[in-house]
Design a protein around this motif. Structure first.
Motif, mmCIF file in Angstrom:
data_model
loop_
_atom_site.group_PDB
_atom_site.id
_atom_site.type_symbol
_atom_site.label_atom_id
_atom_site.label_comp_id
_atom_site.label_asym_id
_atom_site.label_seq_id
_atom_site.Cartn_x
_atom_site.Cartn_y
_atom_site.Cartn_z
ATOM 1 N N GLY A 142 0.908 -1.106 -0.026
ATOM 2 C CA GLY A 142 -0.045 0.074 0.030
ATOM 3 C C GLY A 142 0.925 1.237 0.071
ATOM 4 O O GLY A 142 2.004 1.096 0.156
ATOM 5 N N LYS A 143 0.018 2.623 -0.097
ATOM 6 C CA LYS A 143 0.918 3.532 -0.014
ATOM 7 C C LYS A 143 -0.142 4.832 0.665
ATOM 8 O O LYS A 143 -1.170 4.581 0.524
ATOM 9 C CB LYS A 143 1.022 4.058 -1.581
ATOM 10 N N ILE A 144 0.617 5.663 1.349
ATOM 11 C CA ILE A 144 -0.004 6.716 1.983
ATOM 12 C C ILE A 144 0.679 7.883 1.507
ATOM 13 O O ILE A 144 1.903 8.258 1.562
ATOM 14 C CB ILE A 144 0.341 6.613 3.409
ATOM 15 N N SER A 145 -0.234 8.887 0.761
ATOM 16 C CA SER A 145 0.106 10.173 0.279
ATOM 17 C C SER A 145 -0.352 11.160 1.369
ATOM 18 O O SER A 145 -1.632 11.065 1.575
ATOM 19 C CB SER A 145 -0.343 10.219 -1.093
ATOM 20 N N LEU A 146 0.635 11.946 1.935
ATOM 21 C CA LEU A 146 0.164 12.950 2.859
ATOM 22 C C LEU A 146 0.062 14.337 2.013
ATOM 23 O O LEU A 146 1.103 14.913 1.638
ATOM 24 C CB LEU A 146 1.102 13.130 3.964
ATOM 25 N N VAL A 147 -1.060 14.636 1.925
ATOM 26 C CA VAL A 147 -1.370 15.675 0.717
ATOM 27 C C VAL A 147 -1.890 16.973 1.074
ATOM 28 O O VAL A 147 -2.695 17.044 2.057
ATOM 29 C CB VAL A 147 -2.485 15.110 -0.371
ATOM 30 N N GLY A 148 -1.026 17.983 1.091
ATOM 31 C CA GLY A 148 -1.268 19.355 1.097
ATOM 32 C C GLY A 148 -2.317 19.792 0.048
ATOM 33 O O GLY A 148 -1.675 20.057 -0.868
ATOM 34 N N ILE A 149 -3.468 20.278 0.275
ATOM 35 C CA ILE A 149 -4.232 20.778 -0.504
ATOM 36 C C ILE A 149 -4.298 22.326 -0.819
ATOM 37 O O ILE A 149 -5.268 22.861 -1.671
ATOM 38 C CB ILE A 149 -5.746 20.214 -0.283
ATOM 39 N N GLY A 150 -3.630 22.850 -0.057
ATOM 40 C CA GLY A 150 -3.348 24.487 -0.044
ATOM 41 C C GLY A 150 -4.608 25.198 0.636
ATOM 42 O O GLY A 150 -5.112 24.459 1.409
ATOM 43 N N PRO A 151 -5.031 26.150 -0.005
ATOM 44 C CA PRO A 151 -5.845 27.300 0.682
ATOM 45 C C PRO A 151 -7.267 26.611 0.660
ATOM 46 O O PRO A 151 -8.051 27.139 1.525
ATOM 47 C CB PRO A 151 -5.549 28.339 0.326
ATOM 48 N N GLY A 152 -7.593 26.066 -0.266
ATOM 49 C CA GLY A 152 -8.897 25.456 -0.606
ATOM 50 C C GLY A 152 -9.491 25.499 -1.820
ATOM 51 O O GLY A 152 -10.356 24.765 -2.199
ATOM 52 N N SER A 153 -9.034 26.426 -2.509
ATOM 53 C CA SER A 153 -9.652 26.699 -4.140
ATOM 54 C C SER A 153 -9.026 25.416 -4.664
ATOM 55 O O SER A 153 -7.624 25.158 -4.743
ATOM 56 C CB SER A 153 -9.289 27.783 -4.757
ATOM 57 N N LEU A 154 -9.664 24.848 -5.619
ATOM 58 C CA LEU A 154 -8.856 23.776 -6.670
ATOM 59 C C LEU A 154 -8.044 24.389 -7.503
ATOM 60 O O LEU A 154 -7.203 23.770 -8.107
ATOM 61 C CB LEU A 154 -10.198 23.090 -7.409
ATOM 62 N N ASP A 155 -7.915 25.717 -7.757
ATOM 63 C CA ASP A 155 -7.020 26.414 -8.729
ATOM 64 C C ASP A 155 -5.750 26.313 -8.052
ATOM 65 O O ASP A 155 -4.743 26.785 -8.753
ATOM 66 C CB ASP A 155 -7.755 27.857 -8.967
ATOM 67 N N HIS A 156 -5.718 26.238 -6.543
ATOM 68 C CA HIS A 156 -4.376 26.276 -6.005
ATOM 69 C C HIS A 156 -3.718 24.973 -5.552
ATOM 70 O O HIS A 156 -2.933 24.998 -4.698
ATOM 71 C CB HIS A 156 -4.490 27.105 -4.703
ATOM 72 N N LEU A 157 -4.584 23.988 -6.088
ATOM 73 C CA LEU A 157 -4.171 22.663 -5.634
ATOM 74 C C LEU A 157 -3.040 22.184 -6.787
ATOM 75 O O LEU A 157 -3.116 22.349 -7.808
ATOM 76 C CB LEU A 157 -5.311 21.560 -5.944
ATOM 77 N N THR A 158 -1.685 21.915 -6.303
ATOM 78 C CA THR A 158 -0.829 21.478 -7.186
ATOM 79 C C THR A 158 -0.911 20.280 -7.920
ATOM 80 O O THR A 158 -1.731 19.655 -7.698
ATOM 81 C CB THR A 158 0.409 21.346 -6.311
ATOM 82 N N PRO A 159 -0.332 20.262 -9.210
ATOM 83 C CA PRO A 159 -0.543 18.970 -9.866
ATOM 84 C C PRO A 159 -0.498 17.634 -9.224
ATOM 85 O O PRO A 159 -1.070 16.942 -9.583
ATOM 86 C CB PRO A 159 0.535 19.419 -11.127
ATOM 87 N N ALA A 160 0.887 17.925 -8.412
ATOM 88 C CA ALA A 160 1.154 16.459 -7.617
ATOM 89 C C ALA A 160 0.023 16.290 -6.712
ATOM 90 O O ALA A 160 -0.369 15.065 -6.579
ATOM 91 C CB ALA A 160 2.563 16.722 -6.918
ATOM 92 N N ALA A 161 -0.668 17.465 -6.015
ATOM 93 C CA ALA A 161 -1.470 16.890 -5.065
ATOM 94 C C ALA A 161 -2.656 16.482 -5.744
ATOM 95 O O ALA A 161 -3.534 15.560 -5.206
ATOM 96 C CB ALA A 161 -1.787 18.007 -4.278
ATOM 97 N N ARG A 162 -3.128 17.101 -6.726
ATOM 98 C CA ARG A 162 -4.320 16.528 -7.663
ATOM 99 C C ARG A 162 -4.146 14.848 -8.202
ATOM 100 O O ARG A 162 -5.201 14.195 -8.107
ATOM 101 C CB ARG A 162 -4.773 17.429 -8.769
ATOM 102 N N THR A 163 -3.001 14.834 -8.614
ATOM 103 C CA THR A 163 -2.715 13.628 -9.093
ATOM 104 C C THR A 163 -2.632 12.542 -8.013
ATOM 105 O O THR A 163 -3.398 11.482 -8.448
ATOM 106 C CB THR A 163 -1.194 13.437 -9.683
ATOM 107 N N ALA A 164 -2.109 12.844 -6.831
ATOM 108 C CA ALA A 164 -2.176 11.741 -5.647
ATOM 109 C C ALA A 164 -3.903 11.491 -5.282
ATOM 110 O O ALA A 164 -4.086 10.417 -4.966
ATOM 111 C CB ALA A 164 -1.626 12.353 -4.506
ATOM 112 N N ILE A 165 -4.600 12.535 -5.233
ATOM 113 C CA ILE A 165 -5.957 12.207 -4.845
ATOM 114 C C ILE A 165 -6.619 11.533 -6.018
ATOM 115 O O ILE A 165 -7.467 10.709 -5.739
ATOM 116 C CB ILE A 165 -6.542 13.563 -4.592
#
Length: 313
Positions: A6-29
């Motif tokens: 298995g894998k655990i990705s600890l993802v910081g989603i930024g301030p809350g707007s999807l526009d400020h979600l990093t590509p890496a965070a979006r991919t992990a989710i």
């Protein structure tokens, strides 16, 4: 047959707007089988959750979230454990690693763990009010749920005395209304009451609110758990609805012309930088104790400077 690792990705989603979600965070989710997080944060990324197991937890259930993530990863699942802002700044990275190490995990184990950074609240809030963090700053949480108040108060006092720009996280809640008042008192012992302060609520979310005020009026401002408070240093100024902390260029340059000031050299330390300071200490007729008091530095540090042989130039 054993389940795949298995894998655990600890993802910081930024301030809350999807526009400020990093590509890496979006991919992990998007790649995750299971997404775990505080219910409010889950709602912020809801458009990315179709077809996934979603585990919502309450505000004070951080350890439970980490335990759930480990349990799902042991089943071979890919888990995205989300935090607002950055997972490593008052986020889920810390408690998750504590749970993992307590369970005997190590980086060579079958379960892969990664931290995916995101913009923390101080970055997001600073962007909304100008440039308050362009010189030295620190972050202090006013939450005393896990940290004794005496420890928090010492940190507040030290940061105020050292003239840091300070970001206050978790400044106030329904049950914790006096902590911000005490923080204001500690800062007023060292800072001008007119010091600029920015209060940002729900930055980059639907109910965003930005307020500029002063240290003297801080405790009367509208502040809650969704607020981040930025307190300027002695050089921070507010103008045209923005808050700016100078980096110090005027110490070396004429900002209007770009010319180097007399006694300074472009690309070299200030005349009052380390070399200049050491020379001042060594050339002084004062003893080590008086020098330590004058500069507000440990006596042992001043004694060390005086004991070292002068550099040969």
């Amino acid at each position: 047959m054993n389940a795949a690792p298995g894998k655990i990705s600890l993802v910081g989603i930024g301030p809350g707007s999807l526009d400020h979600l990093t590509p890496a965070a979006r991919t992990a989710i998007l790649d995750a089988d299971t997404v775990i997080g505080y219910a409010t944060y889950i709602k912020l990324v809801e458009p990315l959750l179709a077809g996934k197991e979603v585990i919502r937890k309450s505000m004070t259930e951080e350890i439970d979230r980490a335990i759930e993530a480990l349990a799902r990863a042991r089943e071979g699942r890919k888990v995205a454990l989300i935090s607002s802002g950055d997972a490593g700044v008052y986020g889920m990275a810390g408690p998750t690693y504590e749970v993992l190490f307590e369970a005997g995990w190590n980086p060579e184990s079958d379960i892969a763990v990664e931290v995916i950074p995101g913009a923390s609240a101080l970055n997001s809030c600073a962007a909304l009010v100008g440039a308050p963090l362009t010189h030295d700053f620190c972050a202090i949480s006013l939450s005393d749920l896990l940290t004794p108040w005496a420890v928090i108060a010492r940190r507040l006092n030290a940061a105020a005395e050292a003239d840091f720009v300070v970001a206050l996280y978790n400044p106030k809640s329904g049950r914790r209304s006096e902590q911000i008042v005490h923080a204001q008192s500690l800062f007023l012992a060292h800072r001008d009451p007119r010091t600029p302060v920015a209060i940002v609520k729900s930055g980059y979310r639907a109910r965003q609110k930005v307020e500029l005020t002063t240290l003297a009026q801080l405790a009367e401002a509208e502040i809650g758990m969704l607020s981040t408070v930025l307190i300027g240093n002695s050089h921070t100024f507010a103008r045209a609805g923005l808050m700016v902390t100078p980096r110090g260029y005027t110490n070396k340059y004429d900002v209007g012309s770009g010319d180097t000031r007399e006694g300074e050299q472009r690309g070299r330390s200030l005349s009052t930088g380390l070399d200049g300071f050491v020379a001042t200490v060594r050339d002084s007729a004062e003893d080590a104790s008086r020098l330590a008091e004058r500069f507000g530095l440990p006596l042992t540090y001043i004694e060390q400077l005086l004991a070292e042989p002068a550099a040969v130039t």
